[in-house]
Write a protein that holds these residues in place. Structure first.
Motif, PDB file in Angstrom:
ATOM      1  N   LEU A 118     -60.097  37.097   1.449  1.00  0.00           N
ATOM      2  CA  LEU A 118     -60.845  36.971   2.696  1.00  0.00           C
ATOM      3  C   LEU A 118     -62.042  37.915   2.704  1.00  0.00           C
ATOM      4  O   LEU A 118     -63.172  37.548   3.065  1.00  0.00           O
ATOM      5  N   GLN A 119     -61.792  39.164   2.281  1.00  0.00           N
ATOM      6  CA  GLN A 119     -62.869  40.153   2.264  1.00  0.00           C
ATOM      7  C   GLN A 119     -63.938  39.784   1.250  1.00  0.00           C
ATOM      8  O   GLN A 119     -65.115  40.102   1.437  1.00  0.00           O
TER       9      GLN A 119
ATOM     10  N   SER B 240     -74.662  44.725   0.195  1.00  0.00           N
ATOM     11  CA  SER B 240     -75.718  43.724   0.401  1.00  0.00           C
ATOM     12  C   SER B 240     -77.081  44.388   0.550  1.00  0.00           C
ATOM     13  O   SER B 240     -78.081  43.927  -0.009  1.00  0.00           O
ATOM     14  N   GLN B 241     -77.127  45.522   1.287  1.00  0.00           N
ATOM     15  CA  GLN B 241     -78.420  46.194   1.476  1.00  0.00           C
ATOM     16  C   GLN B 241     -78.945  46.768   0.164  1.00  0.00           C
ATOM     17  O   GLN B 241     -80.138  46.643  -0.144  1.00  0.00           O
ATOM     18  N   LEU B 242     -78.039  47.391  -0.592  1.00  0.00           N
ATOM     19  CA  LEU B 242     -78.481  47.983  -1.859  1.00  0.00           C
ATOM     20  C   LEU B 242     -78.979  46.907  -2.813  1.00  0.00           C
ATOM     21  O   LEU B 242     -80.008  47.075  -3.481  1.00  0.00           O
ATOM     22  N   LEU B 243     -78.252  45.787  -2.868  1.00  0.00           N
ATOM     23  CA  LEU B 243     -78.652  44.732  -3.798  1.00  0.00           C
ATOM     24  C   LEU B 243     -79.971  44.103  -3.363  1.00  0.00           C
ATOM     25  O   LEU B 243     -80.805  43.769  -4.206  1.00  0.00           O
TER      26      LEU B 243
ATOM     27  N   HIS C 128     -62.147  46.356   8.650  1.00  0.00           N
ATOM     28  CA  HIS C 128     -63.424  46.850   9.165  1.00  0.00           C
ATOM     29  C   HIS C 128     -64.189  47.595   8.070  1.00  0.00           C
ATOM     30  O   HIS C 128     -65.367  47.322   7.828  1.00  0.00           O
ATOM     31  N   GLY C 129     -63.489  48.504   7.406  1.00  0.00           N
ATOM     32  CA  GLY C 129     -64.142  49.318   6.382  1.00  0.00           C
ATOM     33  C   GLY C 129     -64.710  48.474   5.250  1.00  0.00           C
ATOM     34  O   GLY C 129     -65.819  48.718   4.772  1.00  0.00           O
ATOM     35  N   ARG C 130     -63.979  47.453   4.830  1.00  0.00           N
ATOM     36  CA  ARG C 130     -64.456  46.632   3.713  1.00  0.00           C
ATOM     37  C   ARG C 130     -65.674  45.815   4.126  1.00  0.00           C
ATOM     38  O   ARG C 130     -66.564  45.591   3.312  1.00  0.00           O
ATOM     39  N   ILE C 131     -65.700  45.354   5.381  1.00  0.00           N
ATOM     40  CA  ILE C 131     -66.876  44.579   5.806  1.00  0.00           C
ATOM     41  C   ILE C 131     -68.100  45.498   5.839  1.00  0.00           C
ATOM     42  O   ILE C 131     -69.188  45.107   5.405  1.00  0.00           O
ATOM     43  N   ILE C 132     -67.908  46.732   6.320  1.00  0.00           N
ATOM     44  CA  ILE C 132     -69.005  47.705   6.287  1.00  0.00           C
ATOM     45  C   ILE C 132     -69.452  47.912   4.841  1.00  0.00           C
ATOM     46  O   ILE C 132     -70.654  47.942   4.531  1.00  0.00           O
ATOM     47  N   GLY C 133     -68.453  48.052   3.944  1.00  0.00           N
ATOM     48  CA  GLY C 133     -68.782  48.207   2.524  1.00  0.00           C
ATOM     49  C   GLY C 133     -69.611  47.030   2.016  1.00  0.00           C
ATOM     50  O   GLY C 133     -70.590  47.207   1.288  1.00  0.00           O
TER      51      GLY C 133
ATOM     52  N   THR D 296     -75.943  52.256   8.718  1.00  0.00           N
ATOM     53  CA  THR D 296     -74.667  51.542   8.645  1.00  0.00           C
ATOM     54  C   THR D 296     -73.517  52.522   8.432  1.00  0.00           C
ATOM     55  O   THR D 296     -72.471  52.417   9.074  1.00  0.00           O
ATOM     56  N   LEU D 297     -73.737  53.496   7.543  1.00  0.00           N
ATOM     57  CA  LEU D 297     -72.686  54.480   7.290  1.00  0.00           C
ATOM     58  C   LEU D 297     -72.406  55.308   8.533  1.00  0.00           C
ATOM     59  O   LEU D 297     -71.243  55.608   8.839  1.00  0.00           O
ATOM     60  N   THR D 298     -73.457  55.675   9.255  1.00  0.00           N
ATOM     61  CA  THR D 298     -73.252  56.448  10.482  1.00  0.00           C
ATOM     62  C   THR D 298     -72.464  55.630  11.487  1.00  0.00           C
ATOM     63  O   THR D 298     -71.550  56.146  12.145  1.00  0.00           O
ATOM     64  N   PHE D 299     -72.811  54.341  11.594  1.00  0.00           N
ATOM     65  CA  PHE D 299     -72.058  53.458  12.487  1.00  0.00           C
ATOM     66  C   PHE D 299     -70.584  53.453  12.085  1.00  0.00           C
ATOM     67  O   PHE D 299     -69.694  53.541  12.944  1.00  0.00           O
ATOM     68  N   HIS D 300     -70.332  53.395  10.787  1.00  0.00           N
ATOM     69  CA  HIS D 300     -68.949  53.391  10.306  1.00  0.00           C
ATOM     70  C   HIS D 300     -68.235  54.681  10.698  1.00  0.00           C
ATOM     71  O   HIS D 300     -67.104  54.668  11.183  1.00  0.00           O
ATOM     72  N   GLN D 301     -68.924  55.805  10.479  1.00  0.00           N
ATOM     73  CA  GLN D 301     -68.345  57.102  10.852  1.00  0.00           C
ATOM     74  C   GLN D 301     -67.986  57.124  12.322  1.00  0.00           C
ATOM     75  O   GLN D 301     -66.913  57.588  12.718  1.00  0.00           O
TER      76      GLN D 301
END
Lengths: 736, 736
Positions: free
Chosen positions: B572-573, B637-640, B627-632, B664-669
């Motif tokens: 799914l992820q 996606s952004q890096l690529l 949640h964490g995997r979707i953020i990942g 995005t990382l800050t949002f995750h934090q």
């Protein structure tokens, strides 16, 4: 590359300057006039009084006339060693004692390593290497002959270096483990042996939600009554009192003037001091000074009482935070470690820091704001570490002569003057950098404050961390790889993960002489400068001459501050980094580091005993950081050795090193879970034991309540006399 | 690169196979003979009885003769949608309901994104691009025309893609936030609405220290009496009972035989069943079966009582772990969240998992061992992810014909036979890989078990994580970058940090058609296969034919298992990853993913309602991972996209993307600190509220104690009849 003779000359110069500092120190410290600068701690402890009261004539009060004391200029060393560690803890606090242990740890780690490295690696490196045969006459005195550079590429000798790296890592980890264990148990013992103090019973609650129709005090009371029944005792609100703080400041100034005038009157009882009422006492009606200040203080006191009542009543000045006290340590331990509310951003609890340790301004930062602040500061720190050179270069370019002429044409005559010209060109460009490096710790401290930490101890630790990153990139990497940090960053981004340690590793042996010189200048001479305390001495004497009017001013002027953790810890950690990086590469560097650790240990032991006065007690809370950074140094050392060896074409031996960083990291993980809770949490077992002891010595709830009721009152309220404060003690729980 | 026609053909094939599966399902599910496979959950819930008892003649019991039911082969979809979410929670558990929300989340995130992307990006990509003009006739039907590849290098159009990436990220984060908020509050509501159950009052204590002269039970009792006075209620020890487990297994087998024989006797009351006493009933004296098994069971019961008493008394079989119960939820919440002992490796407490959720074998692993196990498993996992191809290649090389002939010369005649030869050469090399991929989840589960987690739910989550890493490297990266994972690792190590996303990013648009095909095969047809349940169907019918003797066997044979989280969550992820990576690059892929999410949602809703039976309830504890995997995925996606744009020489626009991963990382934090405690801790406020409710409904301590006393007894002790167990209930607290 410097020859051994070059290093010898450098060492001689540094040893001489060290000696000069020490002799100056020995001469200055026995002068009674400097007594308050070199024995501050004893004055503060009340165990030493001014030498002026000890007789000896007018001259004897200023200059030491006893010739015998001049002879033994190193006798401070045995003096510094006399105190036992437990005495130091009692005298100067636990933090200082643990701080000294870092130097001892350095000796314990690098002492045996140095012996083994010198005995094993030097012969291996020296015998039959490339440099030895190829260019015997040219570089025979080069210290590279003793380093790994001397070993032929593809040699099997690299197995010796690798096994030594393993051995040294294991030894370092063993010592780290033992030391962590010791410090953790010392900390627990220290906390257990501590007398009853407010922070044991108190929890800091932040992000108290606003419930309409209820004051913060009401909500805190009802929430903890409900969720910690039978344990909740009382609480103390937090106020925002900027205006009141200004009044307090003004009052203390007036009080000081009053004291000064009274002193003056006592010395010349025949003449009452007078002053004019106008601005700065320059014009206006001439009045009696003592009466004038008495009246001013009285007026101000009235104002302050009104202001204080306003603060207490005004819901806007009550911050959504509180110090909640419990009936037992168990209750406080439970509240500090558990989640209170469904919404984990509300009712955040943590152990209350010591009252002295609280940083009041940050108590009321909302949760979302904290996240944003952290993000902002990390980005800023990254920019500061890697791009700090850009604004400085900009300022420098402005400060050069053409720029100055363009900006300020009226300065042309001065600039054209030759002497000024050469001064500007030779001095000003460096000045911007110097000023930046001088104010850097303050900048980092401001950044930490913006991050929103609530205790001074955490602020200092965070500042130390930031300073360490700065030094790691700009001092360590910056010295090894040429170019600015910005250029390095660019290079790192465009190099592969395996290429970076190679590029750094390959230059490491070449920079050994540079770092040896660095250790001698910054470490040896710098530490000798530390004991001399030239800056505080000059400032103290200047203040004494121009500002000091009363006894209170004198005490203020001699304030020795705490040990400067934000600067000393990172530079200390840099030495650990140098030691670990060079231990398998150029072991000849180790004795220089050992001398630094030993000398600094004596100096700081002396300073801790005689000078510094810690403004808070964190019970060694910085140890996990010290431990973590040394582990980090070990891993950096391993990676760089791998890089170095791979450039030596030691393909058959390098893979053996891959396991080591993984093992080191696992060791770190283990230590973290094994010891760190001792620094972060307070076990219930301990709390119960102490509570039981307390019960035996029978301290009732009411007694405890009165003890705790204003322990966490904002210090500015404390500043006013005790009598008036009785009115301020609000927030006492209502009778049930 | 495939043309749109190619994809159309592939879609047609997959839609046809999907339809075939669905029609097969529609036909099979209405056959009474398969009823237990397709409506298992209802049998287990006791709400559906065997169709054999419902009349309809002998044939009607096996084959459905009602023609009307054949007509509406898609009517399971409206049926699946009838149940409301709260009914699903009550019927199939909270985990299943939250699992279904992941599919909905996929629709919510990618639905609007697909609309915007198709409306905005497709015209931008399609108009005036390079491919369009340069090679109109050649590739006009290529879907690359609709992707970012069609945009000219250095074009200002890339600003559209970048702003879309921003917009999509913000939308995805907004949906993620809303969903996390919803799931967290649903979880808290679910926990709050739960009836009294043992895990609310119980804490799992591990690493109980051995105190000489005291049993584990004594130490636990005295420790918690002392440190949780007034809260401690009772505890239940943990036993290692391998031998007893064997006896229990044997007894259940004998009981089954007894039931079988009694059933046989009931059907043919004229003939008592007999058997021989020897091995497998093949020889020896012929005896009456019912008497024989009765006697055997009686003998075994006696043995078991002795064995059980031995276990209870033998200190070696008592594990240093215990389930400690408290008088209130507050007490348990406090104990679970605090540190108990000075030594943080002893008396480790955590919430007790549900009794069903406990993985008993891992309860007694020492602390040091856990660290080592974790290290070992991470190294192993790394090796498995990157080097799994090596042993498989080795096996394949062995399995080829020359190797086989060398190893086993006696097989030569068979190998030389042509048909066998072509079979071996065509089939066997792939077989090793197939077998590996088939057993991979089991291997990962064993690895998780070795890691030492104590609940099944955590084991499944850890296995899912491992499987996700494997898929990320070997399916996602492996498809984009050519070569094995091992070769990729080698390439990554020798590329710079900026080169890696470039190299991957540049191939992303080219692989869009491959992933569209992948989604259709694995997603569409695969999910249709899921609803068909061909494997369980065949196994059930085979078991029914050959093994099933009694009603108990039948129930065992139809066991539907839980939703296979370790496999479904990672795949799914992977779809989320594909969606986020392609949303700004080749938006034409999004509708395919949307169809997958919608179809899979219907299918799993049907399966959750009708088939699966969760073996434990973790109250949605896997959500933080989702949640964490979707953020990942968003960050990947952004890096690529950054890498891709930098190869497009979009130097003026690419830097605008740098901020996005940081945000995005800050949002995750922020989400982590805002919501994750709801999944890890149990707020005291909640505990108090529930405790107060309980008090109102008056449940006394004694009642509670009897309720809790054997809730955490090892399940094998439960297996024996209740009557005998009265003797086993030891460890009750002594009367005070």
């Amino acid at each position: 590359m410097a020859t051994i003779a070059d290093i010898g000359v450098s060492a001689l110069i540094n040893i001489l300057s060290m000696l000069a500092f020490l002799i100056a120190f020995a001469l200055l410290r026995i002068q009674p006039i400097n007594d308050r600068v070199y024995f501050t701690k004893w004055y503060i402890a009340g165990k030493r009084s001014s030498p002026r009261n000890r007789g000896g004539g007018v001259v004897g009060k200023i200059v030491n006339l006893n010739c015998k004391t001049y002879l033994s200029f190193l006798n401070w060393i045995p003096q510094a060693l006399q105190m036992s560690e437990s005495e130091i803890i009692a005298h100067a606090g636990f933090d200082s004692a643990v701080f000294l242990r870092i130097y001892l740890l350095g000796l314990k780690i690098f002492g045996p390593i140095a012996v083994v490295a010198l005995l094993v690696l030097i012969p291996v490196n020296a015998s039959g290497g490339t440099l030895f045969f190829l260019s015997r006459d040219l570089v025979v005195s080069n210290i590279d002959k003793l380093s790994i550079s001397n070993v032929r590429p593809k040699s099997y000798k690299f197995f010796v270096h690798i096994s030594m790296e393993y051995l040294f890592t294991f030894w370092a980890c063993y010592m780290l483990y033992k030391e962590y264990d010791r410090v953790a148990s010392m900390r627990l013992k220290f906390l257990a042996s501590k007398d009853r103090c407010p922070e044991q019973f108190t929890v800091l609650v932040r992000n108290v939600p606003h419930i309409s129709g209820h004051t913060v005090s009401d909500s805190v009371e009802s929430f903890f009554q409900k969720n910690h029944p039978g344990q909740y005792l009382c609480h103390q609100g937090v106020y925002s009192a900027k205006k009141f703080a200004k009044l307090v400041k003004k009052r203390s100034k007036l009080q000081n003037w009053l004291d000064y005038n009274q002193l003056k009157f006592e010395r010349q009882p025949d003449k009452r001091p007078t002053r004019k009422t106008g601005f700065l006492g320059l014009w206006g009606k001439r009045v009696d000074s003592i009466d004038f200040y008495n009246q001013e203080i009285k007026d101000l006191d009235e104002k302050m009482i009104i202001e204080r009542q306003k603060i207490m009543k005004d819901p806007k000045s009550v911050m959504p935070a509180a110090f909640v006290s419990f009936k037992s340590r168990w209750g406080a331990a439970v509240c500090a470690q558990t989640q209170q509310s469904k919404n984990p951003t509300l009712w955040l609890t943590r152990w209350a820091p010591e009252p002295r340790d609280v940083y009041w301004k940050n108590l009321a930062i909302p949760f979302v704001s904290l996240t944003i602040r952290k993000l902002m500061i990390s980005v800023l720190l990254f920019a500061l570490v890697f791009f700090y050179i850009i604004p400085i270069a900009f300022v420098q370019s402005l400060a050069n002569l053409e720029g100055l002429e363009r900006v300020a044409p009226f300065l042309r005559p001065i600039i054209e003057w030759k002497l000024a010209k050469s001064f500007l060109q030779g001095f000003v460009p460096g000045l911007a950098l110097k000023i930046f490096l001088f104010v850097l710790p303050s900048i980092l401290m401001i950044m930490s404050k913006i991050e929103g930490h609530v205790c001074l101890s955490v602020l200092e630790r965070r500042t130390a961390a930031k300073y360490y990153y700065f030094m790691l990139v700009n001092v360590f990497l910056g010295s090894i790889v040429a170019g600015t940090a910005f250029q390095q960053l660019h290079a790192f981004l465009h190099q592969s993960a395996t290429q970076i340690p190679r590029n750094i590793g390959v230059s490491i042996p070449m920079k050994a002489t540079f770092f040896i010189t660095y250790i001698m200048i910054d470490g040896w001479a710098g530490i000798a400068g530390e004991i001399l305390r030239l800056k505080p001495l000059v400032i103290f004497q200047l203040k004494k001459m121009f500002i000091v009017k009363t006894e209170r001013d004198l005490e203020k002027a001699m304030d020795p501050k705490s040990i400067d953790f934000p600067e000393t810890l990172p530079s200390l950690q840099l030495y650990f980094l140098l030691g670990t990086v060079y231990m398998a590469v150029t072991p000849i560097l180790l004795p220089f580091i050992l001398i630094f650790f030993a000398f600094a240990f004596f100096v700081y032991r002396h300073q801790v005993i005689n000078v510094y006065n810690q403004k808070y007690e964190s019970a060694g809370a910085f140890w996990p950081h010290v431990h973590g950074r040394i582990i980090g140094s070990l891993i950096i050392s391993q990676l760089l050795l791998m890089g170095l060896l791979s450039t030596k074409k030691a393909a058959n031996s390098t893979p053996f090193l891959v396991v080591l960083p993984i093992l080191t990291l696992t060791f770190h993980q283990y230590c973290k879970s094994r010891f760190e809770p001792a620094f972060r949490k307070y076990p219930l077992e301990e709390a119960t034991t102490k509570d039981t002891q307390d019960e035996a010595s029978s301290a009732s709830d009411i007694e405890l309540k009165s003890y705790l009721s204003d322990a966490y009152l904002h210090p500015i309220f404390h500043a006013v006399e005790e009598v008036e404060l009785t009115e301020v003690k609000v927030d006492k729980p209502r009778p049930r």
